[in-house]
Every structure is written in structure tokens, then in C-alpha cells.
Design an enzyme around this catalytic site. Structure first.
Site, PDB file in Angstrom:
ATOM      1  N   GLY A  43       0.782  -1.233   0.000  1.00  0.00           N
ATOM      2  CA  GLY A  43       0.000   0.000   0.000  1.00  0.00           C
ATOM      3  C   GLY A  43       0.811   1.278   0.000  1.00  0.00           C
ATOM      4  CD  GLU A  98       2.384   0.630   6.753  1.00  0.00           C
ATOM      5  OE1 GLU A  98       1.843   0.863   5.657  1.00  0.00           O
ATOM      6  OE2 GLU A  98       2.367  -0.478   7.293  1.00  0.00           O
ATOM      7  CG  ASP A  99      -0.896   2.102   2.998  1.00  0.00           C
ATOM      8  OD1 ASP A  99      -0.239   1.560   3.911  1.00  0.00           O
ATOM      9  OD2 ASP A  99      -1.771   1.487   2.367  1.00  0.00           O
ATOM     10  CG  ASP A 102      -7.319  -0.001  10.531  1.00  0.00           C
ATOM     11  OD1 ASP A 102      -8.015   0.343  11.485  1.00  0.00           O
ATOM     12  OD2 ASP A 102      -7.791  -0.594   9.544  1.00  0.00           O
ATOM     13  CE  LYS A 130      -9.936   3.594   8.100  1.00  0.00           C
ATOM     14  NZ  LYS A 130     -10.449   2.254   7.758  1.00  0.00           N
ATOM     15  CG  PHE A 151     -12.742  -0.310   3.307  1.00  0.00           C
ATOM     16  CD1 PHE A 151     -12.096  -1.216   4.134  1.00  0.00           C
ATOM     17  CD2 PHE A 151     -12.425  -0.290   1.960  1.00  0.00           C
ATOM     18  CE1 PHE A 151     -11.150  -2.100   3.612  1.00  0.00           C
ATOM     19  CE2 PHE A 151     -11.487  -1.173   1.435  1.00  0.00           C
ATOM     20  CZ  PHE A 151     -10.863  -2.075   2.268  1.00  0.00           C
ATOM     21  CG  ASP A 158      -5.820  -3.709  -1.353  1.00  0.00           C
ATOM     22  OD1 ASP A 158      -5.414  -3.244  -0.250  1.00  0.00           O
ATOM     23  OD2 ASP A 158      -6.121  -4.908  -1.506  1.00  0.00           O
ATOM     24  NE  ARG A 164      -2.497  -3.193  -3.846  1.00  0.00           N
ATOM     25  CZ  ARG A 164      -2.473  -3.370  -2.529  1.00  0.00           C
ATOM     26  NH1 ARG A 164      -2.335  -2.343  -1.731  1.00  0.00           N
ATOM     27  NH2 ARG A 164      -2.605  -4.590  -2.013  1.00  0.00           N
TER      28      ARG A 164
HETATM   29  C1  PRP Z   1      -2.330  -2.100   5.582  1.00  0.00           C
HETATM   30  C2  PRP Z   1      -1.375  -0.940   5.772  1.00  0.00           C
HETATM   31  C3  PRP Z   1      -0.624  -1.312   7.006  1.00  0.00           C
HETATM   32  C4  PRP Z   1      -1.649  -2.105   7.801  1.00  0.00           C
HETATM   33  C5  PRP Z   1      -2.223  -1.216   8.848  1.00  0.00           C
HETATM   34  O1  PRP Z   1      -1.686  -3.107   4.882  1.00  0.00           O
HETATM   35  O2  PRP Z   1      -0.524  -0.770   4.671  1.00  0.00           O
HETATM   36  O3  PRP Z   1       0.505  -2.110   6.728  1.00  0.00           O
HETATM   37  O4  PRP Z   1      -2.677  -2.525   6.903  1.00  0.00           O
HETATM   38  O5  PRP Z   1      -3.167  -1.903   9.605  1.00  0.00           O
HETATM   39  P1  PRP Z   1      -3.048  -2.099  11.185  1.00  0.00           P
HETATM   40  O6  PRP Z   1      -2.692  -0.775  11.774  1.00  0.00           O
HETATM   41  O7  PRP Z   1      -4.444  -2.556  11.559  1.00  0.00           O
HETATM   42  O8  PRP Z   1      -2.029  -3.150  11.455  1.00  0.00           O
HETATM   43  P2  PRP Z   1      -2.457  -4.365   4.270  1.00  0.00           P
HETATM   44  O9  PRP Z   1      -2.392  -5.505   5.233  1.00  0.00           O
HETATM   45  O10 PRP Z   1      -3.821  -3.950   3.803  1.00  0.00           O
HETATM   46  O11 PRP Z   1      -1.527  -4.772   3.028  1.00  0.00           O
HETATM   47  P3  PRP Z   1      -1.202  -3.964   1.680  1.00  0.00           P
HETATM   48  O12 PRP Z   1      -0.403  -2.747   2.080  1.00  0.00           O
HETATM   49  O13 PRP Z   1      -0.406  -4.921   0.864  1.00  0.00           O
HETATM   50  O14 PRP Z   1      -2.517  -3.593   1.034  1.00  0.00           O
END
Ligand code: PRP
Length: 176
Positions: A43, A98-99, A102, A130, A151, A158, A164
């Protein structure tokens, strides 16, 4: 997906403006020192590529890919490393890119894992935060936007690997 199934939260222009501001903050914080960007796949790849071109610093980049172990063990915060860094980070100044933050579980784990490898410093920049979803206390050093508990897709984020490539960030509306 039809246009009507998504609603713009952040335009490409708003993101670009904030990325420029973040780059200025980060450039000032590192004050000419070399920084190793750790881009967390997949991401963060769009954000990292925009951000790095706006840093007025010596910059290296490396990539990690991680995945959570699944819902039944999610509370442990354990994540699986699918792709590790290419080189040692001992003595380096690391900035995790990071993107989105959460629950905070991914970054909590990643920071502990990377700190055990003895970098000189470790900070985190996230485009989106968030805070309403947090399960473990985590405060990023640099943050682009705090967003509500919706979301979102686009600009690297994604839904089942789609969207993406969208230049802005959108809230996905449920299909009618
Ligand atoms: C997303 C995002 C972080 C993580 C954050 O990745 O890039 O790595 O979730 O979530 P958290 O704070 O609840 O741990 P994802 O698992 O969706 O993978 P991706 O980046 O490959 O889409």
C-alpha cells in the site's frame, strides 16, 4: 467499479500538497543526515515514491512485505514477514513509510522487530491515520491526514487488490 460506488475523501491535489508539507517537515527533522526509507508493501508504494522525490536529503530506500497471521491471532499483533529488508540497518536512520495506521498492530510489531536490529534511529511517517480503530497505542512521528473510520481505497490502498492506482483517496460505498 462505477464512479457512483465511491466518494472522494482526498483529491490528488490535496494529497500532493500535504506530501510536500510532510517532505519539508521530514527534511527539517533530519537536517542533512542520510535517511533509509522502509516502504511497507504494497500500500505504501505510491506514497513512498511521491514522498522520496520531495525530500531534500540523502535518501536510500528498501522494502518490506508483511501480512497478519489471520483474525484468530490478530490480537497478538503477530505479523509474518513475507519480504525482509535487503541489508543490515545497524547504525542507520530509518523512516518507516506507511499508507495507513489502523489498529496499530502492524507498526507496533514492525517497530519492535526493526529496533532489535539496532538502527541509529527509527521514526514512522504515515499518509493516513485512523485513530478510532486503534487496538494498541501507536503515535506516528509524521502524519498526513487523520481520517474517520471508513473503508478507503486509492493512492496505493486496495479492496481485494483493486483501486490502488486511483490518484485520489475514496470511501467505498456499499453496492446497492
Ligand atoms: C495495511 C497498511 C498497514 C496495515 C495497517 O496493509 O498498509 O501495513 O494494513 O493496519 P493495522 O494498523 O491494523 O495493522 P495491508 O495488510 O492492507 O496490506 P497492503 O499494504 O499490501 O494492502
Amino acid at each position: 467499479m462505477k464512479q457512483s460506488n465511491r466518494e472522494e475523501l482526498l483529491s490528488a491535489a490535496e494529497i500532493a500538497g500535504r506530501v510536500q508539507e510532510l517532505a519539508a517537515e521530514i527534511t527539517a527533522a533530519y537536517a542533512g543526515r542520510k535517511v533509509l526509507l522502509v516502504c511497507v508493501l504494497k500500500g505504501a508504494v505510491v506514497f513512498a515514491s511521491d514522498l522520496m522525490r520531495r525530500l531534500d536529503l540523502p535518501v536510500e530506500i528498501d522494502f518490506m512485505a508483511v501480512s497478519s497471521y489471520g483474525s484468530e491471532t490478530a490480537s497478538s499483533g503477530a505479523v509474518r514477514i513475507l519480504k525482509d529488508l535487503d541489508s543490515s540497518i545497524q547504525g542507520k536512520e530509518l523512516l518507516i513509510v506507511e499508507d495507513i495506521v489502523d489498529t496499530g498492530l502492524t507498526l507496533d510489531y514492525l517497530c519492535k522487530n526493526l529496533l532489535s536490529r539496532k538502527p541509529k534511529s527509527l521514526k514512522v511517517v504515515t499518509l493516513l491515520d485512523k485513530p478510532a480503530r486503534r487496538r494498541v497505542e501507536f503515535i506516528p512521528d509524521f502524519c498526513g491526514f487523520e481520517i474517520p473510520d471508513r473503508f478507503v481505497v486509492g493512492y496505493g490502498l486496495d479492496f481485494n487488490e483493486d483501486y490502488r492506482h486511483l490518484p485520489g483517496i475514496y470511501v467505498l460505498k456499499p453496492e446497492n
